[in-house]
Design an enzyme around this catalytic site. Structure first.
Site, mmCIF file in Angstrom:
data_model
loop_
_atom_site.group_PDB
_atom_site.id
_atom_site.type_symbol
_atom_site.label_atom_id
_atom_site.label_comp_id
_atom_site.label_asym_id
_atom_site.label_seq_id
_atom_site.Cartn_x
_atom_site.Cartn_y
_atom_site.Cartn_z
ATOM 1 N N PHE A 109 -9.787 2.907 -6.968
ATOM 2 C CA PHE A 109 -9.758 2.120 -5.738
ATOM 3 C C PHE A 109 -8.326 2.070 -5.226
ATOM 4 C CE2 PHE A 109 -9.374 -2.125 -3.615
ATOM 5 C CZ PHE A 109 -10.236 -1.876 -2.548
ATOM 6 N N ALA A 110 -8.094 2.688 -4.053
ATOM 7 C CA ALA A 110 -6.773 2.734 -3.432
ATOM 8 C C ALA A 110 -6.715 1.752 -2.278
ATOM 9 C CB ALA A 110 -6.486 4.147 -2.931
ATOM 10 N N GLU A 112 2.055 5.683 -10.322
ATOM 11 C CA GLU A 112 2.072 4.226 -10.217
ATOM 12 C C GLU A 112 3.106 3.577 -11.156
ATOM 13 O OE1 GLU A 112 0.407 2.659 -7.843
ATOM 14 O OE2 GLU A 112 -0.317 4.593 -7.179
#
Length: 173
Positions: free
Chosen positions: A12-13, A90
């Site tokens: 999920f971005a 990330e």
């Protein structure tokens, strides 16, 4: 709850990785699955340490638990082979972000996805370039117009130098 195919995971971005060309710079297997919303979280921009330089020259997106709020984003299916490159992007090994499993509401029902939440959050406005990438990704994937208006209203730090957006632009041509 829907899951990913064998050998894949769902991600999920909600920040710069909303934009396909940005995500695929380091994660070529990423394919669009759905848009969705994460309930009880809010979107915020900041840094993982108070005074830290990053490739975006400003705050980057994170989610924070906030009952009643919601964050819209894109669910991507990625090959398990891209998990290390996504974690690396990330900054997981540097303690910048921590992976998190979340249930995202979609038209197909709830989907269990990997996402990331910033550690040691310090609020900081994003650069205009980062904001532009987030907004382009929201437009590209048809996120709700009201949500996009909120993203477009985000204040920036007015940075004017080079950024990752320059690399993305060469891919988008």
């Amino acid at each position: 709850m829907s899951g990913a195919a064998a050998g894949c995971f769902m991600y999920f971005a909600f920040g710069s990785n909303l934009l396909r060309e940005r995500l695929q710079l380091a994660n070529p297997s990423a394919t669009f699955r759905s848009t969705g919303r994460l309930k009880d979280y809010t979107l915020n921009f900041g840094l993982w340490e108070e005074h830290v330089d990053n490739a975006w020259h400003g705050g980057v997106a994170t989610i924070e638990f906030s009952p009643g709020a919601e964050v819209w984003g894109v669910i991507w299916t990625l090959s398990d082979e891209n998990l290390p490159s996504l974690d690396n992007q990330e900054g997981v090994s540097h303690g910048m972000y921590a992976p998190l499993e979340v249930s995202v509401e979609t038209d197909e029902g709830l989907m269990l996805c990997r996402t990331y939440r910033m550690n040691n959050f310090h609020a900081c406005p994003p650069s205009p370039q980062y904001k532009q990438v987030v907004c382009l990704g929201a437009e590209q994937n048809g996120l709700p117009k009201e949500y996009l208006k909120g993203l477009q209203a985000t204040q920036t730090n007015n940075y004017t130098g080079p950024s990752i957006l320059d690399q993305i632009r060469t891919v988008m041509k």
